[in-house]
Design an enzyme around this catalytic site. Structure first.
Site, PDB file in Angstrom:
ATOM      1  N   ASP A  47      49.704  -8.905  -5.135  1.00 25.71           N
ATOM      2  CA  ASP A  47      50.342  -9.201  -3.850  1.00 25.71           C
ATOM      3  C   ASP A  47      51.804  -8.757  -3.873  1.00 25.71           C
ATOM      4  OD1 ASP A  47      51.352 -11.172  -5.510  1.00 25.71           O
ATOM      5  OD2 ASP A  47      50.769 -12.864  -4.253  1.00 25.71           O
ATOM      6  N   SER A  48      52.233  -8.230  -5.025  1.00 26.41           N
ATOM      7  CA  SER A  48      53.533  -7.562  -5.103  1.00 26.41           C
ATOM      8  C   SER A  48      53.593  -6.373  -4.158  1.00 26.41           C
ATOM      9  CB  SER A  48      53.810  -7.099  -6.543  1.00 26.41           C
ATOM     10  OG  SER A  48      52.709  -6.370  -7.066  1.00 26.41           O
ATOM     11  N   LYS A 116      42.848 -12.947  -9.267  1.00 27.47           N
ATOM     12  CA  LYS A 116      43.919 -13.643  -9.980  1.00 27.47           C
ATOM     13  C   LYS A 116      44.538 -14.709  -9.086  1.00 27.47           C
ATOM     14  CE  LYS A 116      47.989 -11.696 -10.888  1.00 27.47           C
ATOM     15  NZ  LYS A 116      48.937 -12.658 -10.229  1.00 27.47           N
ATOM     16  N   GLU A 185      54.321 -14.669 -17.009  1.00 23.48           N
ATOM     17  CA  GLU A 185      55.425 -13.913 -16.421  1.00 23.48           C
ATOM     18  C   GLU A 185      56.752 -14.629 -16.646  1.00 23.48           C
ATOM     19  OE1 GLU A 185      56.890 -11.841 -12.216  1.00 23.48           O
ATOM     20  OE2 GLU A 185      54.895 -12.754 -12.358  1.00 23.48           O
TER      21      GLU A 185
END
Length: 278
Positions: A47-48, A116, A185
């Site tokens: 979704d980046s 994810k 992350e």
């Protein structure tokens, strides 16, 4: 003979053998084809894309329809890599039933092989239900961009004892719920190392040090497609921004000076045909 498709079993075997996994993002057909041809194990349609492709300031505005549009483009290109689709904001937060339905759309319509989800114990019911529906799930802990307003910005996570313990507990709970892998992350290297050692499923790091079971980067960062700021954890393997700007500038200048197109770029016409038109 072509290489076999990467599966969740491939992920498990890589962890067992100590073989680092590679993952990169892709949001369109040509990029996905290049990443796949390079032998990358997994492609994340993140979704980046909200930041990288659609121009939003965060991932929060990205919708299911946005994601499906890009997932479909990527899966059309890929022959070997596992394609993992990000579940966007609010696609798995409202109800367990809606979470399963949306995850199913990523596989049924988008033809992805896995999804994810961001979050730890708070999303365990959704993770369990999606896994029970036969859909592979990758977890995501640490800096979770969909929670950026709650986290107070893009900051390293798990730096104090309470936060570190929560992250470890969340990782173990996600593994118990059935995820096949977890992205870590912006997690301190020693903590990411410990989590990796404790888990039976692979960890994929981004800003989490060298001891995770694999690594992921945003392909646009790796290629240097944007000038200016680059995250600390991202290594630029190329500087395509400079090359592209030089090419675009050269094109503009050649068109303005009539250097392009040249005779070699055009097509001829029989003179007798032209004469009849005068």
């Amino acid at each position: 003979m072509s290489n076999p498709r990467v599966t969740t079993a491939y992920f498990r075997q890589a962890k067992q053998e100590g073989r680092p996994l590679t993952m990169l993002t892709a949001y369109d057909f040509p990029t996905a084809r290049l990443v796949d041809a390079a032998g990358i194990d997994a492609i994340l349609v993140g979704d980046s894309l909200g930041n990288v492709v659609l121009g939003y300031e965060s991932t929060i505005p990205v919708t299911m329809e946005d994601m499906l549009h890009h997932v479909k483009a990527v899966t059309r290109a890929v022959k070997r890599a596992m394609v993992i689709a990000d579940m966007p904001f609010l696609s798995y937060h409202i109800s367990v039933e809606e979470s399963v339905r949306n995850a199913g759309r990523m596989l049924q319509e988008g033809l992805a092989q896995a999804v994810k989800l961001e979050g730890g114990r708070e999303v365990l019911p959704q993770v369990k239900a999606i896994v029970n529906a036969g859909i592979p799930v990758m977890g995501h802990l640490g800096l979770t961009p969909q929670s950026i307003h709650q986290l107070g910005g893009y900051k390293v996570q798990g730096k104090d004892e309470a936060a570190a313990r929560k992250l470890l507990d969340d990782a173990l709970a996600l593994e118990q719920a059935g995820v096949f892998s977890i992205v870590l992350e912006c997690v301190p290297t020693p903590l990411a190392t410990l989590v990796t050692q404790k888990l039976g499923v692979p960890t994929i790091g981004i800003g989490a040090g060298p001891h995770c079971d694999g690594q992921v980067l945003v392909t646009h960062d790796l290629l240097g497609l944007y000038g200016g700021f680059s995250p600390k954890f991202a290594k630029r393997y190329a500087q395509l921004h400079e090359n592209i700007m030089a090419a675009l500038t050269a094109y503009r200048e050649e068109v303005q000076s009539r250097a392009f197109p040249g005779p070699e770029h055009g097509f001829g016409l029989d003179e007798t045909v032209l004469e009849k038109l005068y």
